[in-house]
Structures are given as C-alpha cells and as structure tokens.
Motif scaffolding. Sequence first.
Motif, PDB file in Angstrom:
ATOM      1  N   LYS A 731      97.171 -43.846 -53.664  1.00  0.00           N
ATOM      2  CA  LYS A 731      97.142 -43.846 -52.644  1.00  0.00           C
ATOM      3  C   LYS A 731      97.580 -42.717 -51.474  1.00  0.00           C
ATOM      4  N   ALA A 732      98.645 -42.400 -52.082  1.00  0.00           N
ATOM      5  CA  ALA A 732      98.507 -41.405 -51.143  1.00  0.00           C
ATOM      6  C   ALA A 732      97.760 -39.552 -51.761  1.00  0.00           C
ATOM      7  N   GLU A 733      97.706 -39.387 -53.273  1.00  0.00           N
ATOM      8  CA  GLU A 733      97.471 -38.966 -53.429  1.00  0.00           C
ATOM      9  C   GLU A 733      96.156 -38.813 -53.178  1.00  0.00           C
ATOM     10  N   GLU A 734      94.964 -39.641 -52.686  1.00  0.00           N
ATOM     11  CA  GLU A 734      93.518 -40.048 -52.056  1.00  0.00           C
ATOM     12  C   GLU A 734      94.058 -39.552 -50.452  1.00  0.00           C
ATOM     13  N   GLN A 735      95.128 -39.958 -50.116  1.00  0.00           N
ATOM     14  CA  GLN A 735      94.999 -39.680 -48.321  1.00  0.00           C
ATOM     15  C   GLN A 735      95.300 -37.984 -48.299  1.00  0.00           C
ATOM     16  N   GLU A 736      95.918 -37.435 -49.476  1.00  0.00           N
ATOM     17  CA  GLU A 736      96.517 -36.146 -49.415  1.00  0.00           C
ATOM     18  C   GLU A 736      95.660 -35.100 -48.723  1.00  0.00           C
ATOM     19  N   LYS A 737      94.105 -36.271 -50.158  1.00  0.00           N
ATOM     20  CA  LYS A 737      93.043 -34.905 -49.982  1.00  0.00           C
ATOM     21  C   LYS A 737      92.229 -35.546 -48.455  1.00  0.00           C
TER      22      LYS A 737
END
Length: 973
Positions: A731-737
């Motif tokens: 979820k952190a990777e998705e939010q960063e994108k």
Amino acid sequence: MKESIGDFVRYWKEYIKGKERQEAQVFLERLFIAFGHTDGIRGAGAECEFKLKDATKNTTNFADLVWKPRCIIEMKKRGEYLQAHYEQLLNYWLLLVPNRPKFALLCNFDEIWIYDFNKQLIEPVERVRVVDLEELHPALSFLYPDYVEPIFQKSNEVVTKEAAYLMAHTFKSFKERDIKPEVALHYCMQCILAMFAQDIGLLPDKVFFRIISELEKDTNHGKLGYHSLPQSYDWIKGLFEAMNTEGVQEFGKFKGVPYFNGGLFEKIEAFELTVKEVNNIFFASQKNWRKVNPSIFGSVFEQGLEKGERHILGAHYTSEADIQKIVYPCIVQPWLRKIEKAQTLDDYYLLLHEITNYKVLDPACGSGNFLFVAFKELKGIENQLLNKVRSLSVKPHEAKRLTKFLEDYSFVSTRQFYGIDKNKYAVELARLSLMIAKEMSYFDYKETYDNKYSPLPLDNLDKNIICADALVNDKGKPTEWIKANAIIGNPPFQSKNKMKYEFGNEYLNRVRSAYPEVNGHADFCVYWFYKAHQYLKEDAYAGLVATNTIRQNYSRESSLDYIVANGGDIFNAVSSQPWEGEAVVHVSIVNWKKGKYEGQKKLFVLDKKGILQEHHVQEINTSLSLKIDVTIAKTLQCNIREKRVFQGQTHGHEGFLVPKETALQMLEVTPSLEKVLKPFLIAREWLTENLSQPNRFVIDFDDIDYEDIKTTYPELYQIVKAKVFPDREKKAEEQEKINNALLEKDPKAYTNKHHLNFFKYWWKLAYGREEMLKSIKDLKRYIVCSRVSKRNIFDFVCTSIRPNDALMVFAFEDDYSYGILQSKVHWEWWKAKCSTLKEDFRYTSESVWETFPFPQKPTRKQITKIAELGRELRKSRNEIMKKHKKISLRDIYRNAEEFSAHPVLVLQKKLDKIVLETYGFEEDYDLLSQILELNLQVAEKEAKGETVQGAGLPDWIKDEKSFVSEDCVKLIV
C-alpha cells in the motif's frame, strides 16, 4: 354501483359547469347518491359548510363537506390549480378533532385529489379524473355507506418501474449486440418519447403502437427466438424521420405525424430489431404512458443501465413526495403569495412577464426528477394566473390590450430550466424528462392554452442541461452556474471519510483549492449548499437534500452557518428522515431564502413512531432542531487544558489481532508477553456480550524499541512481520506512485501519506493512541461509552484491557465523574452537540466534551450521593448479567425501555435527580437551555481569568481514592 356512478358522470357532463359557489353542493349531493346514499349527504351523516374555528388565529372558516371520521372535501371552481389549495385543506384537516377524517379531498369538478395525511404530506395518494370515475370508483370506496378500504389504481410507481424495466432491458440487448451505448440510449429515448406522445394524443392513431404490433405479429408472438426483423429498420426509422420533418405528414404510413425534433430526432441511427427487442418494446407500448411518472422514470431507467436488470424493479430514486418537500416551499408557495397579492390587471401582466423569465437550476440534476416536477408545478401556476386574468372584469379600453397581451404571451418554456450532471446518461434522460414535461403540460392544460400554445416542436435543451462537473472545471476553477430564481436538487451523498477513496486525491485537491473557504472536514454535499447561496439571486429561494450531518459540526459550519451568516433565512426544513434511496442514511431537507423570509416557518421532525410532525417556529436554527440552538456554546479551557477524552485504538490490520484462546495459551507458556499482548475490547462486544467480554487480544508494541521487539518478543514479531509487513509495503508503494503522479502535475498538490507513515513503523498499530495510554497508565480503570450509540450507557473498564476505536475513553476512575457522565444532563448535551450516523449519536470530543460544563459548586454530600448511585446502577446491571448468562448491557437497556419499573431505570432516575440538584438546574425547565447558560457563564469567567470548576472531582476533595471503587469490566478466564 358502477351503473349508478355512470349516471353521475353523465349528469356531470351535461349539467355541471364548474362554478364553485353555485354548484358545489349539487355536485357533492349527486356524488353521495351515486355511491349508495339514497338520502344524500345529510342521510349519510355528513355536513356541508362545516364550521371550523381556529383559536390560534382567531378565525372561522367553513369546509365544503365534512364526514367524520371518513373524509373532508374542499371544492374549487373548474380550472383551479388544486396544488394552490393544499395548505388550506391541510389546515382544515388539522382542526378536525376529535375523530379527524382519514381522507382529505380537493376537487375542481374535473379532478379529485385524494390525500391521506397520516401516510404522506404534500402529494396525494391518488388523483382521479371525474370522466374516469366509472372505471376508477374503487379509489373512492370509502364513500360507500359501509366503509370499504379504497383500492387505488395500479400505482404510477408500479407502471413506471415496469415500463423502465422493459426499456432498460432493451438497451442491454442493444449493448450485447455491440451497438454503441450512446446510440442505443438515443434510440431508446426516441422510442420512449414516441410512446408518451401517442398516449397523450400528439402522435395520431397510436402510430408507434401500430408499427410495433405489426412487428410483434411477424415474430409469431416471440417464437422466432433471437432473429432480426428487417422491416423494423425501415418502419421505425421512417416514423422517426417523419417526426424530424417540418410540417405535418400528408400521406402514407405516417400520415398526420407532426414535427417534433427538439434535438432528439436530429440524428437517427436505425438498426434492425431482434424478436426479443420487439417483444420488450411491444409490451412497453401497451402500458398507459399517461400513468408513467417521468419524475421517477429516468432514475429507474438509469439504474437499469448501470446496475443490471435484477436491480431495476427495486431501484431507488427521490420520490415525488420528497421532491415536493423542496419544490412546494421554494417555488409553489412564493408564487401563490404573489398571486394572492395581485389585484389589478397590471399586477397580473407583471407576474406573467416574471414567470416567463423565471429560472430554475438543479446543479446535480441526475435524470431530471426535480426539474420535471418544478416544470409541472410552474405550468400549474401559470395556468392559474391565466385563468385569473381571463376571469377579470375589464373596462372596454383595457379589453383590446388584454387580448393583444394574451396573443403575444410566450408561455413558460423548458428553456427556463437548467441542470448540471457528470453522468452523460443522466443528462440525456434529464433532457428527455423536460421534453415529456412539455408534452404533458399541453395535455393537462389544453383548455387554458386555447390553441395558442403548442408543445411542438420540442425545445432543444443541449445548452440547458449540460454534462459537466458542477464544482470544478478541468483547469481547477469553480464551475460557473447561472444566476437562478430557484436552485433545487439532491447533491451527491459522500462523507468526508470516503471522499478520498471515491474521488482520488487529485480531484479532491482541485475541489479544495477551488473552495478554500469550505472546511476540509465537511461532507461532499456541503459544497453545493455553499455555492448555491452564492449563485442565488436576491430574494430567491433554494432547497437541497443532504445527509443529516449538514446540521452538525464542520459540515454545518460551511453550509447552513455560512448561509445564515450571509443573508440567508432557513424557513422550511426536515430535520432528519430515513432516505428511500440506495444509500442507507438519514437525510435533512433544507429550504432557505436569500433575504428575509416573511411568513410562517416550518420545521418537520420525526416523532417516536417515525412520522414527520410539522412544527411552526419563529426561527429555524442551523442545527435544524426544535431545541435551543446549542451551536453558540463555547469551548471550555478547563476541559482541554489536560486531555482526558480519547478515541480508542485503531489497529489498522487484522494481523495485530489474536483469538482469545490462542492468546491465553501463549500467555500461559510465556507470561512476560502480557506487556504487549492485551485483551482488545470493541464496542459491539462491550454492549452485546454477557459481562462485556472481549473475544480477541491485540499485539501492541506501543513505545518499545524495534530491536527490543525482535529479541524480547520474537514469536509475536514474526506474526506481525508475516501478516502486516507485506500489505503495508504494498500500500505504501501504491501511495507513493499516486503522490508522484500528483506532484508531477502540480508540485503544490496535497498528497496523502498515511500508508507511507504506516509502513515506516509497520510493526505498530495504525493509531496506538499513545496519549490515551499515558493518561490511563496510573489508573485502575477508565470510563467508556460506544462512540456511536442510541442509548445512554457508560461503564468502567480495567486498564489492562485495550479499547478499540469504536469506544470513547474517559480518563477518570472515580464514581462521581461516572455519575455525571451517566446522567441525563450529559446525555442531552451529547445528543444536541454530536454528529450522527443514521439516527445514532456519534460522540465527538471537540463538540460534546470540550463544551460540557461540570457542576460548579457541588457539595461533598452531593458528590458522595452521585458516586453511590453510580455504583448501585452498575451493581444492578452486573447482577442481572450474572444471573442471566445470555443477557448483555444492550439487552438490559432494551428491556428497561419496555418496563418502567425496571430496577436500572429506577436507579437512573434517582441518579438524574441528584445530578440536577447538584447543578442547580430546575427539573421542569428546558434542560439544554440551562446547560448552555452554564457553558456561557463558565466561558465568560475563564475569559476574565476567574477560577472555574473543571471536569472530575473538585480540587478541594483530598481523599480522591475514597471515591474509587473496584468494579469494572475485567477479562474472565
């Protein structure tokens, strides 16, 4: 009976001219005889010219007919707009006590409107044309000598849903054949308009039905399966082309077909229909489209387009009765007042000029429900105006002027109605609804129009009903609205908590940047209230539907508070009612004027039986409450100087939770785990489990160093690592994108970082509430209540148990503080100051706790008594639960509601009595007024630097521990 009523209808046709004073009693006498009362009205026990005294207004009126407890009938002259007399009928009905009649009727000699005010206000439950009475007399069966429950026609709602089902099913069939959705929708709408047109007489000889019937015969009554019918291409295309050709067709299959156009028939994309599609359209064309209600048709059809045929017959929409709760006060009533004041011919000229320049906007128009009803009502008002003008006695020199005026009069047009919506399907349907409205108004008021008004050609509404975002354009600037005389509608429901998920950060950034004045915590519909007030003309009206949070906290501040602070006056509102729509919510309906409202203000509030009751009030506060306006309460520094009220812990991931049995086994093997493996109590368990027992434990590493966790609690660490880490990383990777994409478009854009923050400390609860844990650390127990509740229930919980975020935590361990919180003083303030979820009350520390004053001068005797009664109350509850192993706290309070001598209820009343005495409040005087007055007094003292008594035990109590007992919710192993 049918023959007798047939004789009445024949008499009516031949002899009744529709003059109210001369013919009302003749009409009613004949009607009663037709329904079997051989001795007429008097023989039935009814009375004409029934005297009604209104003591509040010191007036006397006379109802045309009263037959208790059956009905009241009020007669009006032929051609009268019956909606204009709705309030008169309602007021008469309200005065008819005792034995108030079940039904109330309005009649203008041509139509009979039947109301059942016990079931619904504003909209009649049935409208019967006198010409159809022979067939539809069961709707008036309550007039029979022996009462018979009326049988209303197959309701317009049912016919509408059936018609919408068939046409939505046809649309789906087109899509399955890869016909472009916009082409399929356009074709369906052309068919729908043709079916309306033929049933109100604008298409000659039922031409559309004849074509479809011939095609249906060619299908061998549906036995040819899914084959196409080539002739369907030519026949229906030919009809649509005829409807798009100026003039009237003189020859051939489409002889007599007039020119429709209006933009709908400019583009004709025909295709061959399958047998299945022909059958659907054939059955749809057999419906009586005069009974199809366009005010709900579009919504039902739209549901079928979006959600599938299984949903369509249960589709939700804004009912016409609810639409009228806005259209009637915002459009109809202001116009009726203007007409009432008009006296001279020039007054009427001005009103007719004004009504043809009157503009209505629905900035969230959907499929046009509100616009359809508004157009229908405005045409009714226009009809009444024209009737009054024509009935005036004018001098010879004015007669020519009047004739010329009526010849040049342009009539109310659909081009005076505007709408905005993001859904392209809805926009097309809204345009269609107004086209149909124009057709139907011609049918309803043929006599008044006197051949000077034609519904054809239809108006092109492409510039009136637009597909756009009502709030922001593509450049992030506020969308322009027209300046309107009335702004009405039902903006989208979306809470602040779900807006990011539904709309995404980029859109939310654009909206908040465009409207920085609107509080970022407000619900989505607030933007429509804020903007509507800005775009209203002076002395104009607006009415909007909203979730009932519109009257609470942040949402209220940016909407209703803003409106009132900027020259708006709320004059008619529904405080809260269940919504018929698909969203399971309670809504508020708010009508206001931009300028001072002169007239009676009405607030509708649900009673205990769930029925809306009308209340006449001097002012309607922005809380939409009959109670005192507590929005002016001040924050008390003594309540916020030391934070004592918290929301419980939000674990944020199921990986932190361990079943009770598993956790107990782990603790038995490794007792040292108890420092980080805690019983976890949620509100549902606290309320519904016997003795409020938690069913799970929570792994709470709190403020322990990461390295210590790995070495000291390796087993628990591995559980969290395996279950929580992967999800939080993803979820952190998705939010960063998402954030990077946002910042690339706009370097100043607001970005959401909560998933990034969760991943940064992935081994910790989402919101561990460290401040709360610190506040209760040295206590033996703390007080809790459910964050959302219907009932006033508080309890103590052992500090070894962690509270879930559905619990509110009060960091007090003394019985006196408990008694104050459990009292009706605190409960009434909670209900008045909180936000709501449906009709449940949500505790908000900012609005409730921070403004709640504790008693300022309690005596030790009073403090002791409150503490004792609090203990007795809890003891009584616990004894019941110990005795009855399946009983919970919720069960106890539900039982107490049904049994006035319930021991818990008896103790609660004793507690409330001593708490009122301690405050110095009068039992018979409005409690909220007294709490508010105390709040303002305490706030004023604080502003002056004077000492006040804050929450909890007073400072002069030196033996605090003597007020701390042992009972609390504890884990039972």
